[in-house]
Design a protein around this motif. Structure first.
Motif, PDB file in Angstrom:
ATOM      1  N   PRO A 145      -3.036  -6.061  -8.066  1.00  0.00           N
ATOM      2  CA  PRO A 145      -2.507  -7.427  -8.043  1.00  0.00           C
ATOM      3  C   PRO A 145      -1.818  -7.774  -9.365  1.00  0.00           C
ATOM      4  O   PRO A 145      -2.148  -7.213 -10.404  1.00  0.00           O
ATOM      5  CB  PRO A 145      -3.749  -8.300  -7.865  1.00  0.00           C
ATOM      6  CG  PRO A 145      -4.852  -7.397  -7.482  1.00  0.00           C
ATOM      7  CD  PRO A 145      -4.494  -6.023  -7.965  1.00  0.00           C
ATOM      8  N   ILE A 191      -9.142  -9.182 -11.535  1.00  0.00           N
ATOM      9  CA  ILE A 191      -9.618  -9.252 -10.160  1.00  0.00           C
ATOM     10  C   ILE A 191     -11.141  -9.253 -10.125  1.00  0.00           C
ATOM     11  O   ILE A 191     -11.755  -9.954  -9.336  1.00  0.00           O
ATOM     12  CB  ILE A 191      -9.020  -8.114  -9.324  1.00  0.00           C
ATOM     13  CG1 ILE A 191      -7.566  -8.410  -9.099  1.00  0.00           C
ATOM     14  CG2 ILE A 191      -9.711  -7.952  -7.988  1.00  0.00           C
ATOM     15  CD1 ILE A 191      -7.205  -9.878  -8.914  1.00  0.00           C
ATOM     16  N   ALA A 224      -5.560 -11.203  -3.316  1.00  0.00           N
ATOM     17  CA  ALA A 224      -6.309 -11.751  -4.458  1.00  0.00           C
ATOM     18  C   ALA A 224      -6.208 -13.272  -4.498  1.00  0.00           C
ATOM     19  O   ALA A 224      -7.157 -13.956  -4.875  1.00  0.00           O
ATOM     20  CB  ALA A 224      -5.790 -11.153  -5.760  1.00  0.00           C
ATOM     21  N   GLN A 268       2.801  -4.197  -5.753  1.00  0.00           N
ATOM     22  CA  GLN A 268       1.693  -5.042  -6.208  1.00  0.00           C
ATOM     23  C   GLN A 268       1.564  -6.330  -5.393  1.00  0.00           C
ATOM     24  O   GLN A 268       0.606  -7.086  -5.578  1.00  0.00           O
ATOM     25  CB  GLN A 268       1.896  -5.387  -7.691  1.00  0.00           C
ATOM     26  CG  GLN A 268       1.879  -4.160  -8.595  1.00  0.00           C
ATOM     27  CD  GLN A 268       2.107  -4.525 -10.049  1.00  0.00           C
ATOM     28  OE1 GLN A 268       3.172  -4.298 -10.605  1.00  0.00           O
ATOM     29  NE2 GLN A 268       1.100  -5.117 -10.682  1.00  0.00           N
ATOM     30  N   GLY A 321      -4.846  -5.967 -14.140  1.00  0.00           N
ATOM     31  CA  GLY A 321      -5.161  -6.283 -12.756  1.00  0.00           C
ATOM     32  C   GLY A 321      -6.642  -6.105 -12.488  1.00  0.00           C
ATOM     33  O   GLY A 321      -7.282  -6.979 -11.925  1.00  0.00           O
ATOM     34  N   GLY A 342       1.719  -2.393   0.116  1.00  0.00           N
ATOM     35  CA  GLY A 342       1.336  -2.001  -1.242  1.00  0.00           C
ATOM     36  C   GLY A 342       1.613  -0.545  -1.569  1.00  0.00           C
ATOM     37  O   GLY A 342       1.227  -0.058  -2.621  1.00  0.00           O
ATOM     38  N   VAL A 377      -2.751 -15.083 -10.713  1.00  0.00           N
ATOM     39  CA  VAL A 377      -4.042 -15.466 -10.119  1.00  0.00           C
ATOM     40  C   VAL A 377      -4.993 -15.857 -11.236  1.00  0.00           C
ATOM     41  O   VAL A 377      -6.124 -15.406 -11.296  1.00  0.00           O
ATOM     42  CB  VAL A 377      -4.654 -14.300  -9.300  1.00  0.00           C
ATOM     43  CG1 VAL A 377      -5.697 -14.816  -8.300  1.00  0.00           C
ATOM     44  CG2 VAL A 377      -3.582 -13.528  -8.538  1.00  0.00           C
ATOM     45  N   ALA A 389      -1.604  -6.706  -2.627  1.00  0.00           N
ATOM     46  CA  ALA A 389      -2.906  -6.970  -3.263  1.00  0.00           C
ATOM     47  C   ALA A 389      -2.918  -8.339  -3.938  1.00  0.00           C
ATOM     48  O   ALA A 389      -3.967  -8.982  -4.033  1.00  0.00           O
ATOM     49  CB  ALA A 389      -3.237  -5.867  -4.262  1.00  0.00           C
ATOM     50  N   THR A 390      -1.740  -8.794  -4.405  1.00  0.00           N
ATOM     51  CA  THR A 390      -1.669 -10.125  -5.013  1.00  0.00           C
ATOM     52  C   THR A 390      -1.913 -11.204  -3.964  1.00  0.00           C
ATOM     53  O   THR A 390      -2.642 -12.170  -4.205  1.00  0.00           O
ATOM     54  CB  THR A 390      -0.294 -10.334  -5.691  1.00  0.00           C
ATOM     55  OG1 THR A 390      -0.079  -9.287  -6.644  1.00  0.00           O
ATOM     56  CG2 THR A 390      -0.215 -11.682  -6.383  1.00  0.00           C
ATOM     57  N   ASP A 396     -10.029  -8.499  -1.924  1.00  0.00           N
ATOM     58  CA  ASP A 396      -9.626  -7.290  -2.643  1.00  0.00           C
ATOM     59  C   ASP A 396      -9.028  -6.272  -1.674  1.00  0.00           C
ATOM     60  O   ASP A 396      -9.751  -5.485  -1.064  1.00  0.00           O
ATOM     61  CB  ASP A 396     -10.849  -6.701  -3.364  1.00  0.00           C
ATOM     62  CG  ASP A 396     -10.490  -5.445  -4.161  1.00  0.00           C
ATOM     63  OD1 ASP A 396      -9.285  -5.112  -4.255  1.00  0.00           O
ATOM     64  OD2 ASP A 396     -11.420  -4.796  -4.677  1.00  0.00           O
TER      65      ASP A 396
END
Ligand code: ZN
Length: 379
Positions: free
Chosen positions: A367, A26, A351, A344, A22, A132, A372, A347-348, A356
């Motif tokens: 993420p 990212i 992203a 997760q 991740g 999250g 991504v 944050a995904t 962020d």
């Protein structure tokens, strides 16, 4: 006991591996995604078993929860193979997302996705998904304003997102889970909302029909109204971040009505397909929109425990998700994926639109890097 220990250790290793992946991705992906608009769409408690195998044979008898017409269910959802059954149940997921996006969570193929809150019911699940954080303090479905920051209110505070964030909610408690007075973005709910909540402007007919249809459950509205509100939002305020929450699947399952659970799942899939088609018909969305489709918890196995979920049903921690959009490689049904958790997802989602979330909420899960990655590969 020994098995449990081993599983936990494997789980921890997966989490560490996922964390490293991740971080790497990212760093590479920040601000570089094609996605400009992100939708989270949930079907409360729709099992991974139906998503990947279609309708179960077992519950199609009265004893196992069929109150309806067995011949009609068999005609609509019964097929020779699991592959044909899942296509009959979820034609958009298997006809479109499986070709253009990804589906995770088929445990028979080594793809495991789970909630990590330990409760396996709705408030802890939606909280984990939206913020999250698998928060041990959240252990009931009581209407308490959530102290944790969710990814939608956070995006709402970002340049370019103000006034373009919204949610359509089937279940009354969701407005408390999102802490809508604090979030400040408008929401549609069929129910009373916390004081200070902004409501989405919708046609009066929708409000009237919704109010008059509260004859089925006391705190969950029929999904058709949620779907209409969501489409209305897309046509009018053109949200860049939207959460759409459906819930008939969970309530029919608790009632042990497998036929209606299946019909609820199929209507859910139809709605996701229609919303996808609507977005792809609009310049603001075409080619720049990602859908993340998932659930808040799983359920137990057939023939009896499928009706329920919770701490005492270990299987109900397992979930699934489907993702379609320009930054997600078209890998279809995934197998042998790293273990991922619902912590997760927030944050995904961030992203995917090049943001962020963990800069604001460091304790949120990392993420899911593999969702991504397409834009990175192309660069
Ligand atoms: Zn439930």
């Amino acid at each position: 006991m020994h098995l449990m220990h081993l599983r936990q250790r494997t789980f921890a290793l997966h989490v560490i591996a996922g964390l490293i992946l991740g971080l790497v991705s990212i760093a590479a992906a920040a601000g570089q995604t094609i996605t400009k608009n992100v939708f989270l769409i949930t079907a409360d408690g729709l099992r991974w078993q139906e998503v990947f195998r279609g309708a179960e044979e077992m519950p199609l008898t009265k004893e196992f929860g069929n109150h309806g017409n067995s011949n009609a269910i068999r005609a609509d959802f019964g097929r020779e193979t699991p592959g044909a059954r899942r296509e009959a149940l979820l034609p958009f997921l298997w006809g479109t997302v499986a070709k253009q996006g990804q589906l995770w969570g088929n445990r028979e193929k080594g793809s495991h996705a789970r909630v990590s809150n330990g409760h396996n019911f709705s408030y802890p699940g939606y909280n984990e998904l939206l913020t999250g954080i698998a928060d041990p303090k959240i252990d009931s479905n009581d209407k308490k304003l959530n102290a944790n920051t969710n990814v939608f209110e956070w995006l709402h505070s970002k340049p370019g997102f103000g006034g373009r964030v919204t949610a359509a909610l089937n279940w009354d408690v969701l407005a408390w889970i999102l802490n809508t007075p604090r979030g400040g973005f408008p929401v549609w709910s069929a129910w009373e909302v916390p004081e200070g909540t902004r409501r989405l402007d919708v046609p009066e007919a929708l409000t009237e029909l919704t109010e008059r249809s509260r004859t089925v459950w006391a705190n969950v509205v029929l999904d058709t109204f949620v779907g209409y509100a969501a489409k209305h939002a897309v046509r009018t305020i053109k949200p860049r971040a939207m959460y759409v929450a459906f819930g008939e699947t969970d309530d029919w399952a608790h009632e042990g009505n497998y036929e209606r659970y299946l019909r609820g799942a199929r209507e859910f899939d139809r709605f996701v397909g229609e919303l996808w088609a609507l977005t792809q018909s609009l310049a603001e969305y075409r080619g720049t929109t990602t859908f993340f489709v998932t659930v808040d918890h799983g359920r137990g196995p057939a023939p009896v425990a499928w009706k329920n979920h919770g701490k005492e049903i270990a299987e109900s921690a397992y979930v699934w998700f489907a993702v379609i959009g320009p930054d997600t490689a078209p890998l279809g049904e995934r197998s042998n994926t790293p273990m991922v958790t619902h912590a997760q997802v927030a944050a995904t989602l961030a992203a995917l639109v090049g943001e962020d979330f963990r800069a604001a909420v460091p304790s949120a899960g990392p993420p899911i890097a593999e969702l991504v990655q397409r834009s990175n590969e192309q660069q």
